[in-house]
Design a protein around this motif. Structure first.
Motif, short mmCIF file in Angstrom:
data_model
loop_
_atom_site.label_atom_id
_atom_site.label_comp_id
_atom_site.label_asym_id
_atom_site.label_seq_id
_atom_site.Cartn_x
_atom_site.Cartn_y
_atom_site.Cartn_z
N ASP A 94 0.84 -1.20 0.00
CA ASP A 94 0.00 0.00 0.00
C ASP A 94 0.87 1.24 0.00
O ASP A 94 2.01 1.21 0.45
CB ASP A 94 -0.89 0.04 1.25
CG ASP A 94 -2.01 -0.99 1.21
OD1 ASP A 94 -2.37 -1.42 0.10
OD2 ASP A 94 -2.52 -1.35 2.28
N THR A 97 1.06 6.26 4.05
CA THR A 97 0.05 7.19 4.53
C THR A 97 0.61 8.15 5.58
O THR A 97 0.08 9.23 5.77
CB THR A 97 -1.16 6.44 5.12
OG1 THR A 97 -0.68 5.47 6.07
CG2 THR A 97 -1.92 5.72 4.02
N SER A 109 3.85 4.10 8.11
CA SER A 109 2.51 3.53 7.97
C SER A 109 2.15 3.44 6.50
O SER A 109 2.29 4.42 5.76
CB SER A 109 1.48 4.41 8.69
OG SER A 109 1.81 4.53 10.05
N GLY A 111 -1.13 2.07 4.54
CA GLY A 111 -2.46 1.47 4.59
C GLY A 111 -2.69 0.89 5.97
O GLY A 111 -2.57 1.57 6.98
N ASN A 112 -2.99 -0.41 6.03
CA ASN A 112 -3.23 -1.09 7.30
C ASN A 112 -1.99 -1.78 7.84
O ASN A 112 -2.07 -2.60 8.74
CB ASN A 112 -4.35 -2.12 7.15
CG ASN A 112 -5.69 -1.47 6.97
OD1 ASN A 112 -5.93 -0.40 7.53
ND2 ASN A 112 -6.55 -2.07 6.19
N CYS A 113 -0.82 -1.47 7.29
CA CYS A 113 0.43 -2.09 7.71
C CYS A 113 1.41 -1.02 8.18
O CYS A 113 1.21 0.16 7.91
CB CYS A 113 1.06 -2.86 6.56
SG CYS A 113 -0.01 -4.11 5.85
N GLY A 128 0.24 -5.80 10.71
CA GLY A 128 -0.91 -5.57 9.85
C GLY A 128 -2.03 -4.90 10.59
O GLY A 128 -1.85 -4.28 11.63
N GLN A 129 -3.19 -5.06 10.08
CA GLN A 129 -4.37 -4.34 10.50
C GLN A 129 -4.67 -4.45 11.99
O GLN A 129 -5.11 -3.49 12.59
CB GLN A 129 -5.54 -4.87 9.69
CG GLN A 129 -6.85 -4.17 9.97
CD GLN A 129 -7.91 -4.64 9.00
OE1 GLN A 129 -7.66 -5.48 8.16
NE2 GLN A 129 -9.09 -4.09 9.12
#
Length: 142
Positions: A94, A97, A109, A111-113, A128-129
């Protein structure tokens, strides 16, 4: 320029570029005097980061490393400040962010990782998330 960070007498400026492989980190030496100025020390190409004129960038400095990324590239870059070598990374594919730092660690960071690095640039956590990671020196969670 899409992000600026500083440490000691150095100023780091990230330019996300306009085409693939054109992202650049500029390293300046800040000169303190009655008329402050900055002198360009190094221009470091970040070939793994996609170029984009509309990207939202993140930049952080910790120890001898600068971490750079933006929200339109699945790769981030780590630049070692002694020899300006570049290492690219991607935690889960991803875009980046956010990149945040405390006095003890940097969190990249995506995405969710995320990836967590210490002052020496060692990766000592990724997740991960559903990860719950406390960032040393931050008094909070990543």
């Amino acid at each position: 320029a899409c992000a600026v960070a500083g440490s000691s007498d150095r100023v780091y400026v990230l330019d996300s570029g306009k085409s693939p492989g054109k992202a650049v980190l500029y390293v300046y030496k800040q000169d303190e005097s009655s008329t402050p100025s900055a002198t360009l020390l190094k221009r470091v190409k970040l070939p793994s980061m996609n170029g984009s004129a509309t990207a939202h960038c993140s930049l952080a400095v910790l120890g001898a490393w600068v971490y750079a990324g933006h929200d339109e590239s699945p790769s981030y870059a780590r630049v070692h400040l002694t020899d300006y070598s570049v290492q690219s990374g991607s935690t889960c594919g991803d875009p980046t962010t956010a990149i945040t730092a405390s006095n003890e660690a940097v969190v990249v960071s995506m995405g969710n990782c995320f990836g967590l690095f210490d002052k020496q640039g060692n990766a000592f956590e990724s997740g991960g998330q559903f990860s719950d990671t406390i960032v040393p020196g931050s008094k909070g969670h990543a």
